[in-house]
Design a protein around this motif. Structure first.
Motif, short mmCIF file in Angstrom:
data_model
loop_
_atom_site.label_atom_id
_atom_site.label_comp_id
_atom_site.label_asym_id
_atom_site.label_seq_id
_atom_site.Cartn_x
_atom_site.Cartn_y
_atom_site.Cartn_z
N ILE A 222 46.95 75.62 37.94
CA ILE A 222 46.58 76.55 39.02
C ILE A 222 46.14 77.89 38.43
O ILE A 222 45.12 78.46 38.82
N GLU A 223 46.91 78.36 37.47
CA GLU A 223 46.59 79.66 36.87
C GLU A 223 45.23 79.63 36.19
O GLU A 223 44.45 80.57 36.28
N LYS A 224 44.96 78.50 35.54
CA LYS A 224 43.70 78.37 34.82
C LYS A 224 42.53 78.27 35.81
O LYS A 224 41.54 78.98 35.69
N GLN A 225 42.70 77.39 36.79
CA GLN A 225 41.57 77.15 37.70
C GLN A 225 41.27 78.33 38.61
O GLN A 225 40.11 78.60 38.90
N LEU A 226 42.32 79.00 39.08
CA LEU A 226 42.08 80.11 40.01
C LEU A 226 42.05 81.46 39.31
O LEU A 226 41.69 82.47 39.91
N GLY A 227 42.47 81.48 38.05
CA GLY A 227 42.50 82.73 37.32
C GLY A 227 43.50 83.72 37.90
O GLY A 227 43.23 84.91 38.05
#
Lengths: 433, 143
Positions: A222-227
């Protein structure tokens, strides 16, 4: 940032003194007002006066979901209905839903706890909060909403569904905080890409995700995809709703329990004996300030452990480890409560299907999958593939109709499912949470 | 003119087929013809053996799900068009084939086609009238 510096950083000694004072008052009130609790305490041979230390809580009987069902709908309320300003209810797919109630003061406390949580996640009144938790009987939407308003942030009460529109609004409003389930967060990210929007170009900075178990891997994803930073929030409607515990953005390791309002215990999942601090077991909560619907030693069926080490965020509240599993058979599949008994119900209703089955839960990517394994008996066996495939389709459809969850049905050889020696092991949960 | 076939349910797991053939071998049962229908999850093994009843019994004892069905075994010329001819007859009569499989005989002059029809009796009628030679159970088991 800390929303309520005074309480959230109370030295342990002062905090425990406060807990004891609140616990004693709570037990006294409950004993006086709820016949059901009084009878249970009398049966256990414990009176309110016996609670002299926090450890004395162990003398009190547990409360379970079963107790709640028995007292459906309002039997465990400690105030007359005219003082109850709101009720929420669980989905209640098997039999009765569980109903919880709030006085005006309860709602105020809940709103504060949610505001504390949002603050711990890094939100301030400058933020635009996109609240995609469902509004309605479910505590998620309204619980988060009141907290966000209490914080003074701008709330977008978008609720669930209509993903494309959500993304459009999120983009146009320059929303900075996202509230939803972790699996929905990933769906949003995927949908943004499909719409040709780079999720990282959104104004989002943090998400507060809960209402279903999720893994560290999922957090990374999630952190990676949504930044954004992905923060875990814990709560259950019986205790108050979302806002029982929250990760701080500083550490993202363990969820601070709002200990001035809830007293946590960890007990052995089978013997229910209290476990030493730091051991893993079933999480049990006693509410310390709830007016309308207090609970004594409520067994959450969630597995966790308490972390007592000081946290860099300065909060003194103990942390609970991210919930890693549930101690009973109730399954949450893509947010829907599923009981193995419901599957059994469907299987047995189909002629010739043996009640030997097993449910395998896995997680593929961000989605839970459920496979129901059914043994092929002589009476349903056919030498034709289409007949057997028709049967699996029929079972799938009926499960979908009853539970609203799609599953895969797999036919297996007779006796290949392990037979029970007492309590049947119906569920194999392979989700790595 | 019906021939008994046994069908066995199999999960797609390695070694299951070897286990079944081993069990049959242990009982001195000879497999005359076989086919395996498979899906991604399971398979159905269909066998014609020289002793249907014993095979069924021993497999059941070993915990397999076993069914028995009647199939039709037709002889066709082992040359181009041999099968086409029979299928044309079946088509013209509007009969549905659920599945079929084939094996050749030692002599090499004729092939045997095993048909599973939706309507067995009607199919036998049509094929016999059209002059197709159907094998009896005894003949097949004794091959």
């Amino acid at each position: 940032m800390i929303y309520n510096e005074e309480y959230e950083t109370l030295p342990r000694e002062a905090l425990e003194a406060l807990q004891l004072k609140r616990l004693q008052a709570q037990i006294e009130r409950i004993y006086a007002r709820v016949p059901y609790y009084r009878a249970k305490m009398d049966e256990a041979g414990v009176a309110p006066g016996d609670i002299r230390t926090l450890a004395d809580i162990r003398k009190l009987p547990f409360t379970t979901k079963e107790d709640l069902r028995k007292n459906y709908p309002f039997g465990l309320f400690t105030v007359p209905l005219e003082r109850v300003v709101r009720v929420h209810a669980s989905s209640g797919t098997t039999g009765q839903p569980t109903v919880v109630g709030y006085t005006k003061r309860d709602i105020g406390i809940w709103a504060e706890l949610m505001a504390r949580c949002l603050t711990a996640a890094g939100a301030t009144q400058q933020d635009i909060i996109h609240n995609a938790y469902g509004y309605g009987l479910f505590t998620g939407g309204l619980g988060a909403h009141y907290g966000a308003e209490n914080l003074g942030a701008t709330v977008v009460p978008v609720s669930g569904g209509n993903t494309k529109r959500q993304i459009m609004l999120m983009r146009d409003f320059r929303s900075t905080v996202l509230l939803c389930t972790p699996s929905y967060a990933l769906n949003l990210a995927e949908a943004m890409v499909d719409m040709g929007i780079d999720p990282r170009e959104m104004a989002l900075k943090v998400g507060v995700f809960g209402a279903e178990p999720w893994s560290e891997n999922m957090r990374e994803e999630i952190e990676k995809q949504l930044g954004i930073k992905a923060i875990d929030i814990y709560g259950l409607s019986e205790i108050i709703g979302p806002g029982v515990a929250i990760e701080c953005v500083e550490e993202q390791r363990g969820l601070h329990i709002m200990e001035d309002h809830f007293l946590p215990e960890i007990v052995h999942p089978e013997t229910f004996e209290p476990l030493p601090l730091g051991d893993k077991g079933e999480l049990v909560f006693t509410t310390l300030t709830k007016e309308a619907f207090p609970l004594i030693r409520y067994r959450t069926k969630d597995f966790s452990r308490l972390i007592t080490a000081p946290c860099s965020c300065a909060r003194t509240f103990y942390r609970m480890e991210k919930v890693t599993g549930r101690s009973d058979d109730m399954l949450i599949i893509r947010g829907v409560n599923v009981f193995p008994s419901q599957i059994e119900h469907v299987l047995i209703s189909i002629e010739g299907v043996e009640p030997h089955y097993q449910i395998i839960i896995e997680r593929e990517g961000s989605l839970d999958t459920m496979e129901v394994q059914v043994e092929v008996s002589d009476s349903i066996f056919s030498d034709e593939v289409k007949t057997l495939e028709g049967l699996t389709k029929k079972i799938q459809n009926e499960i979908k109709d009853l539970l609203g969850v799609s599953c895969k049905v797999k036919l297996v050889e007779p006796k290949s499912i392990q037979r029970s020696e007492g309590k049947a092991k119906r569920v194999i949960d392979k989700r790595k949470i | 003119m019906k021939v008994e076939q046994i069908a066995i349910f199999l999960e797609n797991r390695s070694g299951r087929l070897a286990e079944i053939t081993g069990i049959l071998a242990g009982k001195g049962i000879n497999i005359r013809a076989m086919s395996l229908a498979d899906t991604s999850d399971f398979g159905i093994l269909r066998l014609i053996v020289n002793d249907t009843e014993s095979a069924r019994k021993v497999l059941k004892e070993k915990g397999f799900t076993v069914g028995t069905t009647n199939v039709v075994v037709a002889e066709v010329q082992d040359k181009p068009g041999g099968l086409a001819n029979v299928l044309q007859i079946i088509k013209n009569a509007g009969l549905n084939i659920e599945y079929m499989y084939a094996f050749t005989q030692k002599s090499g002059e004729t092939g045997l086609i095993i048909f599973r029809f939706e309507k067995v009796d009607a199919a036998i009628d049509v094929l016999v009238k059209a002059g197709v030679r159907l094998l009896s159970g005894e003949e097949v088991y004794a091959i």
